[in-house]
Design an enzyme around this catalytic site. Sequence first.
Site, mmCIF file in Angstrom:
data_model
loop_
_atom_site.group_PDB
_atom_site.id
_atom_site.type_symbol
_atom_site.label_atom_id
_atom_site.label_comp_id
_atom_site.label_asym_id
_atom_site.label_seq_id
_atom_site.Cartn_x
_atom_site.Cartn_y
_atom_site.Cartn_z
ATOM 1 C CE LYS A 13 -1.893 -1.037 3.971
ATOM 2 N NZ LYS A 13 -1.451 -2.299 4.200
ATOM 3 N NE ARG A 88 -5.276 -0.028 9.329
ATOM 4 C CZ ARG A 88 -3.947 -0.500 8.877
ATOM 5 N NH1 ARG A 88 -3.572 -1.614 8.979
ATOM 6 N NH2 ARG A 88 -3.093 0.392 8.413
ATOM 7 N NE ARG A 127 7.580 -2.034 6.327
ATOM 8 C CZ ARG A 127 6.148 -2.057 6.450
ATOM 9 N NH1 ARG A 127 5.636 -1.536 5.508
ATOM 10 N NH2 ARG A 127 5.756 -2.518 7.707
ATOM 11 N NE ARG A 160 5.603 0.186 10.384
ATOM 12 C CZ ARG A 160 4.557 -0.152 9.490
ATOM 13 N NH1 ARG A 160 4.667 0.283 8.367
ATOM 14 N NH2 ARG A 160 3.379 -0.972 9.916
ATOM 15 N NE ARG A 171 1.655 -4.814 11.122
ATOM 16 C CZ ARG A 171 2.758 -4.538 10.371
ATOM 17 N NH1 ARG A 171 3.876 -4.895 11.162
ATOM 18 N NH2 ARG A 171 2.857 -3.718 9.379
#
Length: 215
Positions: A13, A88, A127, A160, A171
């Site tokens: 996203k 969401r 990431r 993160r 998640r």
Amino acid sequence: MKIVLIGPPGAGKGTQAEKLAVHWKIPRITTGDLFRQAVSEKTPLGLKVQGLLEKGSLVPDEIVLGLMEERMSKPDCKTGFILDGFPRTVGQAEGLEKWLGRVGLKLDSVVALEVSKEEAVGRITGRRQCASCGNTYHLHFQPPKQEGRCDVCGGSLVQRKDDEEKTVRHRLEVYDKETAPLLAFYQKKGLLKKVNGLQKPNAVFEEIKASSLIK
Ligand code: AP5
Ligand code: MG
Ligand code: ZN
């Protein structure tokens, strides 16, 4: 253009929102970034949401809606916006509908980025994000030119806090339970465009642009 990007964590996203924002010259609004900024600045909002973000649980709808209504009311949103990570929950989607109705706007398109769970976990655990400008990289799929340094601003690349595998799996469960029902919600409204998120970033980008122009 007013567009919503929906997809599980790691779907791409943020990566696509950035490209689309440059292409359409409209702001990208990422709820996760707004919360992470509040956490790093230790604002009252940040202190309230920090624990939820670290666990990978959702921030309550009232807080998200209040924040987003304020953000979407800013002058830079006059020509449109890309919503990355909002809505969401069905409650948030209904709140967004009401707000859009009040200000006389309509969404153009809701893009669902489809990826498998294993791909999502692999993408997220690799990431890295620039601590200064927020640009996103991947250790293997989109490595920076210089290890540990942002190509754009030279800032240092960090992971993160919610990107460790256990939290990512949580998640993904939250996505299935709370966010996946939005696909049927927007399908019924005729707004949903499903895009194969497993392709290379530029191919995904082309597919989103093409699908968003089809009414
Ligand atoms: P948020 O920041 O939105 O996180 P998320 O939804 O979990 O999504 P991610 O940012 O992890 O993934 P992404 O889809 O953006 O993927 P990316 O492009 O980075 O939310 C964080 C938290 O904030 C939530 O858990 C919650 O606590 C709270 N929150 C946020 N919004 C909320 C809301 N509305 N309500 C309540 N709470 C909320 O890509 C991932 C990696 O893959 C990158 O390394 C990238 O380089 C790589 N990559 C991307 N595309 C490709 C590709 N096509 N091929 C190969 N690699 C790729
Ligand atoms: Mg993101
Ligand atoms: Zn940077």
